[in-house]
Design a protein around this motif. Structure first.
Motif, PDB file in Angstrom:
ATOM      1  N   GLY A 319       0.614  -1.185  -0.063  1.00 39.91           N
ATOM      2  CA  GLY A 319      -0.131   0.046   0.027  1.00 39.91           C
ATOM      3  C   GLY A 319       0.922   1.163   0.028  1.00 39.91           C
ATOM      4  N   ASN A 320       1.975   1.063  -0.594  1.00 41.71           N
ATOM      5  CA  ASN A 320       2.970   2.217  -0.618  1.00 41.71           C
ATOM      6  C   ASN A 320       3.863   2.399  -2.054  1.00 41.71           C
ATOM      7  OD1 ASN A 320       5.506   3.892  -0.204  1.00 41.71           O
ATOM      8  ND2 ASN A 320       5.291   3.531   1.841  1.00 41.71           N
ATOM      9  N   THR A 404      -2.353  -8.499   1.200  1.00 40.05           N
ATOM     10  CA  THR A 404      -1.356  -7.594   1.503  1.00 40.05           C
ATOM     11  C   THR A 404      -0.221  -8.216   2.502  1.00 40.05           C
ATOM     12  OG1 THR A 404      -2.282  -6.828   3.506  1.00 40.05           O
ATOM     13  CG2 THR A 404      -2.768  -5.938   1.370  1.00 40.05           C
ATOM     14  N   ARG A 415      -7.328  -5.770  -6.671  1.00 40.12           N
ATOM     15  CA  ARG A 415      -5.940  -5.439  -6.629  1.00 40.12           C
ATOM     16  C   ARG A 415      -5.318  -6.261  -7.709  1.00 40.12           C
ATOM     17  NH1 ARG A 415      -5.109  -8.318  -2.357  1.00 40.12           N
ATOM     18  NH2 ARG A 415      -5.689  -6.309  -0.850  1.00 40.12           N
ATOM     19  N   GLN A 511      -0.154   6.870  -1.280  1.00 41.01           N
ATOM     20  CA  GLN A 511      -1.452   5.821  -1.469  1.00 41.01           C
ATOM     21  C   GLN A 511      -1.981   6.022  -2.686  1.00 41.01           C
ATOM     22  OE1 GLN A 511      -0.756   7.538   1.888  1.00 41.01           O
ATOM     23  NE2 GLN A 511       0.338   5.745   2.050  1.00 41.01           N
ATOM     24  N   ASN A 531      -5.599   4.121  -6.714  1.00 37.72           N
ATOM     25  CA  ASN A 531      -5.807   3.828  -5.314  1.00 37.72           C
ATOM     26  C   ASN A 531      -5.064   2.353  -5.217  1.00 37.72           C
ATOM     27  OD1 ASN A 531      -5.956   3.477  -2.477  1.00 37.72           O
ATOM     28  ND2 ASN A 531      -7.979   3.434  -2.589  1.00 37.72           N
ATOM     29  N   THR A 533      -4.152   1.027  -2.243  1.00 39.55           N
ATOM     30  CA  THR A 533      -4.439   0.585  -0.950  1.00 39.55           C
ATOM     31  C   THR A 533      -5.722  -0.131  -0.592  1.00 39.55           C
ATOM     32  OG1 THR A 533      -5.666   2.627   0.054  1.00 39.55           O
ATOM     33  CG2 THR A 533      -3.196   2.867  -0.378  1.00 39.55           C
ATOM     34  N   ASP A 534      -5.954  -0.701   0.598  1.00 42.17           N
ATOM     35  CA  ASP A 534      -7.162  -1.435   0.755  1.00 42.17           C
ATOM     36  C   ASP A 534      -8.123  -0.573   1.382  1.00 42.17           C
ATOM     37  OD1 ASP A 534      -5.838  -1.071   3.234  1.00 42.17           O
ATOM     38  OD2 ASP A 534      -5.572  -3.488   3.693  1.00 42.17           O
ATOM     39  N   GLN A 537      -9.524   6.448  -0.695  1.00 42.26           N
ATOM     40  CA  GLN A 537      -8.690   7.414  -0.604  1.00 42.26           C
ATOM     41  C   GLN A 537      -9.218   8.708  -1.562  1.00 42.26           C
ATOM     42  OE1 GLN A 537      -5.476   7.341   0.882  1.00 42.26           O
ATOM     43  NE2 GLN A 537      -5.834   5.282   1.489  1.00 42.26           N
ATOM     44  N   PRO A 572     -10.838   0.997  -2.685  1.00 43.49           N
ATOM     45  CA  PRO A 572      -9.612   0.459  -2.822  1.00 43.49           C
ATOM     46  C   PRO A 572      -9.669  -0.116  -4.200  1.00 43.49           C
ATOM     47  CG  PRO A 572     -10.984  -0.028  -0.770  1.00 43.49           C
ATOM     48  CD  PRO A 572     -11.847   0.996  -1.459  1.00 43.49           C
ATOM     49  N   TYR A 573      -8.008   0.037  -4.447  1.00 43.48           N
ATOM     50  CA  TYR A 573      -7.535  -0.608  -5.747  1.00 43.48           C
ATOM     51  C   TYR A 573      -8.265  -0.005  -6.991  1.00 43.48           C
ATOM     52  CZ  TYR A 573      -5.308  -3.030  -2.004  1.00 43.48           C
ATOM     53  OH  TYR A 573      -4.595  -3.458  -0.915  1.00 43.48           O
TER      54      TYR A 573
END
Length: 581
Positions: A319-320, A404, A415, A511, A531, A533-534, A537, A572-573
């Motif tokens: 997630g980075n 993750t 993802r 993110q 995005n 991350t889970d 954002q 997310p994603y």
């Protein structure tokens, strides 16, 4: 002799002088250049190359597959593959890389017994030519080594006939301490020959014996092979393991000057025979070394973007996007006539050497442990100091992205699609493994039967079973195929996704991963933002400086952006492709 042919011959002689400098040959450079030209039939059919010409556009997407990735009873797999591609991919994917389709003894095709034949278990040259008539065909030139069961190597053992002097030997007493190895097996193979005990150089395995390109007859043999492949419809040449081609005892024997010059010479011949043909070098090495295979736009037309898979997987499981963004900012734009070959899954694993210097040892360790948690296996290599080091992670991409670093979760499909949305937007030509189109999971049965780590991601589907799976709305295979085709269909209609269109990295925090593409005529812009991350954002549109006089739309959802200054929540994603036309 025409001026074009005369110029080519002069160029070839200069290249041969570089390659064979200090080596005593049994013929002159003039004679050797004539032989090369004759083998490629350039005396009668020479064409003018298009220098700095892009032999690709945004419509090019390459499917990567084995000839028998999909099989059916009582039918040659190459016929089955063609039917499958026509039925499920149609015009969505216009090119195909059929992995080695020749008779072989190991390594799922990369230990070639006979370069001039099609494996009878797959089909014949007519099947290959039929596929080449439908789609642009990419084939492997396995140029570093061949099978120990080949006629050439058997002649080497006997000491007579073609191949008797084709293979590189060394002494166990030689200083081989600097040689870069991608495997842990001993470098030299003891072989009894008519001349006595020989020690044959084997970069990869003892069934894969390395050629000795100091002998110009080896070069001539491969030029003859290239001519045959062109005649059979091959238009993209994947030069397998080419970085190891030239060996010098006492050196690393990788990326040597002579290797680069041989690629330049082969390009000179190929582009005068077929100006729209493309050379792609497969060099699974650190990123800075990989980039050298562009030369000065006179070596590879395209290079495998080997750093992308480990960096992108690392981004999505942590997630980075720091490391991915840092790498993208450092990548030079490919000049016209060259481009990147982007992929995130292949018949091999996720290489770790291309992540060296880009990910810290701690990041690589976390990545390895996460892949092992998701059922993956790790392949190792021996370093110059004798240390065992992780070389490759073997895992199906669908399983690699099932969670993750915290473990599996419910976002695996999203993802997985996010990874491909990022890859499809990047500068370069996308290559997509057939098992990514199908969402194939780890094949533990094949792994168990073969004891080869790479088998985990080389499933062989039964055509009827796969058709049934793809006809069901209740499994992920159909969902993956439909969503992948949707993304590809959108991508191939956008001028801003031309492999050489302008690209800039966006700074949206760690993110949100984003980059901007602009068509070469500057009419279309696309902001590609994901995005990674889970958690949801916030994307602040004002940070993108969208031109307020343009109409903006997310191409993926076909949603109009009503206010270019608004805030948008990315789930997310989720990926958006914000385009102005």
């Amino acid at each position: 002799m025409s001026e074009l042919l005369d110029n080519l011959k002069h160029k070839l002689q200069q290249q041969l002088e570089v390659i064979y400098d200090g080596i005593t040959l049994n013929r002159s450079y003039d004679k050797l250049s004539d032989e090369l030209i004759a083998l490629m039939r350039l005396n009668d059919e020479i064409q003018q190359p298009g220098f700095f010409q892009n032999n690709w556009d945004e419509g090019d997407v390459i499917l990567i597959t084995y000839g028998d990735s999909v099989i059916r009873d009582n039918e040659h797999p190459l016929k089955t593959l063609r039917k499958f591609m026509d039925k499920y991919f149609g015009n969505t994917i216009n090119s195909v890389h059929i992995l080695p389709f020749f008779p072989y003894s190991s390594d799922d095709g990369f230990s070639v017994i006979d370069y001039s034949s099609v494996n009878e278990a797959l089909g014949d040259w007519k099947d290959i030519e039929n596929i080449a008539g439908d789609r642009r065909l990419m084939a492997d030139l396995v140029i570093n080594h061949c099978s120990s069961r080949s006629a050439w190597f058997q002649n080497f053992i006997r000491g007579e006939g073609p191949g008797s002097d084709y293979f590189f030997t060394a002494s166990p007493d030689d200083d081989l301490s600097q040689v870069v190895r991608p495997r842990t097996s001993p470098l030299l193979r003891e072989t009894e020959t008519a001349r006595g005990l020989e020690h044959v150089w084997c970069t990869f395995s003892h069934d894969q014996v390395d050629f000795d390109f100091r002998n110009p007859d080896v070069l001539l043999a491969f030029v003859s092979i290239i001519r045959q492949y062109l005649d059979s419809g091959v238009r993209i040449f994947r030069m397998d393991a080419v970085a190891f081609l030239w060996k010098i005892v006492g050196t690393t024997s990788i990326n040597l000057m002579q290797t680069h010059e041989i690629i330049r010479l082969l390009r000179s011949l190929i582009e005068h025979a077929q100006p729209d043909a493309v050379i792609i070098t497969e060099t699974n090495i650190p990123n800075t070394q990989n980039l050298t295979y562009f030369g000065n736009a006179n070596e590879a037309h395209a290079i495998y973007n080997f750093s992308l898979p480990p960096l992108l997987v690392n981004t999505l499981i942590t997630g980075n996007c720091l490391y991915l963004k840092r790498w993208l900012m450092s990548m030079p734009p490919a000049q016209n006539g060259t481009t990147y070959f982007n992929f995130i899954a292949s018949h091999d694993g996720i290489g770790l050497r291309p992540a060296e210097g880009l990910l810290s040892d701690e990041e690589i360790s976390t990545l390895i442990n996460t892949m092992k948690q998701f059922g993956g296996r790790i392949s190792w290599r021996t370093t110059e100091s004798g240390e065992q080091k992780a070389y490759e992670m073997n895992i199906a991409l669908f399983d690699a992205l099932q969670g993750t670093t915290a473990g599996p979760d419910k976002w695996g499909l999203e993802r997985f699609i996010c990874a491909h949305a990022i890859m499809l937007g990047l500068e370069g030509i996308p290559g997509i493994y057939i098992h990514s189109m199908l969402g194939t999971a780890n094949d533990y049965e094949k792994l168990k039967n073969t004891h080869h780590n790479r088998a985990i991601n080389r499933k062989r589907w039964d055509y009827d079973m796969l058709t049934m799976e793809l006809g069901s709305k209740f499994n992920h295979h159909q969902k993956v195929l439909n969503r992948m085709k949707q993304l590809i269909d959108i991508r191939t209609r956008q001028k801003a996704f031309h492999p050489n269109a302008i690209q800039f990295t966006l700074h949206l925090g760690l993110q949100l991963f984003g980059f901007w593409r602009q068509s070469m005529d500057r009419r279309q812009s696309i902001f590609c933002i994901s995005n990674i991350t889970d958690e949801p954002q916030i994307l602040r549109m004002g940070e993108l400086n969208l031109t307020v006089t343009d109409t903006w739309r997310d191409l993926i959802t076909d949603t109009k952006i009503s206010d270019p200054m608004e805030e948008v929540t990315l789930q997310p994603y989720q990926t958006v492709w914000l385009a102005n036309s």
